[in-house]
Design a protein around this motif. Structure first.
Motif, PDB file in Angstrom:
ATOM      1  N   GLU A 124       1.239  -1.303   0.420  1.00  0.00           N
ATOM      2  CA  GLU A 124       0.552   0.465   0.071  1.00  0.00           C
ATOM      3  C   GLU A 124       0.782   1.506   0.304  1.00  0.00           C
ATOM      4  O   GLU A 124       0.331   1.967  -0.850  1.00  0.00           O
ATOM      5  N   VAL A 125       2.153   1.137   0.993  1.00  0.00           N
ATOM      6  CA  VAL A 125       3.141   2.433   0.695  1.00  0.00           C
ATOM      7  C   VAL A 125       3.717   2.927  -0.704  1.00  0.00           C
ATOM      8  O   VAL A 125       3.675   4.030  -1.554  1.00  0.00           O
ATOM      9  N   ILE A 126       3.348   1.132  -1.706  1.00  0.00           N
ATOM     10  CA  ILE A 126       4.771   1.576  -2.996  1.00  0.00           C
ATOM     11  C   ILE A 126       3.185   1.937  -3.530  1.00  0.00           C
ATOM     12  O   ILE A 126       4.223   2.540  -4.318  1.00  0.00           O
ATOM     13  N   CYS A 127       2.201   1.978  -3.244  1.00  0.00           N
ATOM     14  CA  CYS A 127       1.374   2.724  -4.763  1.00  0.00           C
ATOM     15  C   CYS A 127       1.077   3.523  -4.210  1.00  0.00           C
ATOM     16  O   CYS A 127       0.163   3.832  -4.921  1.00  0.00           O
ATOM     17  N   ARG A 128       1.320   4.512  -3.054  1.00  0.00           N
ATOM     18  CA  ARG A 128       1.398   5.965  -2.727  1.00  0.00           C
ATOM     19  C   ARG A 128       2.692   6.595  -3.510  1.00  0.00           C
ATOM     20  O   ARG A 128       2.773   8.207  -3.436  1.00  0.00           O
ATOM     21  N   GLN A 129       3.536   5.866  -4.303  1.00  0.00           N
ATOM     22  CA  GLN A 129       4.022   6.518  -4.299  1.00  0.00           C
ATOM     23  C   GLN A 129       4.195   8.233  -5.255  1.00  0.00           C
ATOM     24  O   GLN A 129       3.176   8.207  -6.379  1.00  0.00           O
ATOM     25  N   PRO A 130       4.611   9.424  -5.549  1.00  0.00           N
ATOM     26  CA  PRO A 130       4.457   9.827  -5.932  1.00  0.00           C
ATOM     27  C   PRO A 130       4.670   9.762  -7.208  1.00  0.00           C
ATOM     28  O   PRO A 130       5.528   8.929  -7.332  1.00  0.00           O
ATOM     29  N   GLU A 131       3.632  10.483  -7.875  1.00  0.00           N
ATOM     30  CA  GLU A 131       4.077  11.135  -9.138  1.00  0.00           C
ATOM     31  C   GLU A 131       4.701  12.538  -9.440  1.00  0.00           C
ATOM     32  O   GLU A 131       3.608  13.373  -9.264  1.00  0.00           O
ATOM     33  N   SER A 132       6.058  12.161 -10.745  1.00  0.00           N
ATOM     34  CA  SER A 132       6.067  14.008 -10.404  1.00  0.00           C
ATOM     35  C   SER A 132       6.374  13.468 -12.077  1.00  0.00           C
ATOM     36  O   SER A 132       7.551  12.959 -12.656  1.00  0.00           O
TER      37      SER A 132
END
Length: 352
Positions: free
Chosen positions: A197-205
């Motif tokens: 779940e933390v991995i899926c919250r990776q920022p999109e930049s």
């Protein structure tokens, strides 16, 4: 903006030189090389990755005494938590990740217990902000997320009893998982799902696609996501083997974890590091397990309904024997009467 950036880069180079000179002068002779390796691996240069040579030198201090390893971790954490520069912070976090992946047992152990009281957000970067430019502001988002990710990685490793990705023997791993109690199996699965779940919250930049530091973070985290999926797959298969013996409470917890995992499906399937064949098999197995649990729950519900109906019918039959019918009588004994009289009571068939 370009002139300001160049000035910031120049100031960063000067800071690096000053810090290295200060380390040579002020640090103990026995730790000169340690502090120099750390400073050289975590420079202010935003366009370079940590030099593998200096990273290897820093990791080598984990092969000596526990006191030296402790000093190395303390120095790394001091630099991480005292800097306000996004490049230095990212390089420090990458170095922490390298310790988790490639460090010696002593170095990993010192990292996992720092600080001694543990706790949430112990990297203390949840409020990190580098406002010197739009790029560093965007990098700050990555720093906050990456720190959260590493904290989650360390937490998951504590629950598993080994660092994620370090258990390479598949047969031994499956044997270990098969020996777990249901409670521990669910606990490990929950921790791994939280990691994903933390991995899926990776920022999109959009502005950082060419940034080397962000690219390295994506590479390292991508490998971890593959390891986490492998570990989850082993546990899901084990749940399938022992599904008939799970209690109702364990089944409910398992369904909750599988639902959380399925919520990550879209993000995970879009990841280039996760093998599509492996994830497809996993989703099929998860669907089968949820189907079996639903079927088992429906079967139990049907049995409960039949049991309740049976008890109601039985109670109605017994109740019929207790209801008075016309002609039944009740004896009253009273001091007002010299003799007991029998009174016939009419039955009220319905009440409005």
């Amino acid at each position: 903006m370009g002139r300001k950036t160049k000035l910031k880069d120049l100031v960063g180079v000067i800071k690096d030189k000053a810090s290295q000179s200060k380390a040579v002068i002020l640090s103990k002779p026995s730790t000169h090389s340690l502090h120099l390796a750390l400073l050289r691996a975590t420079t202010h240069d935003p366009f370079t990755l940590p030099n593998p040579k200096h990273v290897h030198t820093f990791l080598s201090f984990g092969h000596s005494s526990r006191a030296t390893a402790s000093t190395a971790i303390e120095a790394l954490m001091d630099r991480l938590q005292s800097t306000h520069d996004s490049s230095v912070a990212l390089k420090c976090l990458i170095l922490v990740h390298c310790i988790v992946k490639h460090g010696s047992f002593i170095l990993r152990d010192q990292l996992s217990v720092f600080p001694s009281n543990g706790g949430r957000n112990y990297l203390k970067l949840s409020d990190f902000r580098d406002t010197s430019s739009p790029i560093t502001w965007e990098l700050s988002t990555w720093i906050r997320w990456y720190a959260e990710y590493i904290e989650s990685l360390l937490c998951t490793s504590r629950v598993l009893g080994f660092f994620l990705g370090s258990f390479s023997d598949k047969d031994r791993n499956e044997e270990r998982v098969s020996a777990l109690l249901n409670y521990d199996l669910i606990r490990e699965t929950e921790s791994l799902v939280s990691q994903l779940e933390v991995i899926c919250r990776q920022p999109e930049s959009l502005h950082l696609n060419d940034n080397l530091l962000v690219g390295e973070i994506r590479r390292l985290v991508g490998k971890d996501s593959l390891s986490a999926m492998n570990e989850i797959s082993v546990r899901v298969h084990e749940f399938g083997e022992r599904l008939s013996y799970l209690s109702f409470g364990d089944s409910v917890e398992l369904v909750c974890e599988l639902k959380r995992l399925e919520d990550c499906k879209e993000k995970l399937m879009s990841s280039s590091t996760v093998k599509k064949e492996m994830t497809e098999r996993l989703w099929i197995e998860i669907g089968e397990i949820r189907g079996r649990i639903d079927g088992k729950a429906k079967e139990n519900d049907d049995r409960l309904v039949k049991k309740v109906k049976g008890e109601r019918l039985s109670d109605s039959a017994r109740f019929g024997e207790r209801v008075m019918r016309s002609g039944d009588s009740v004896r009253f004994s009273s001091a007002r009467f010299a003799v007991n009289y029998r009174f016939s009571l009419p039955i009220i068939d319905s009440m409005e």
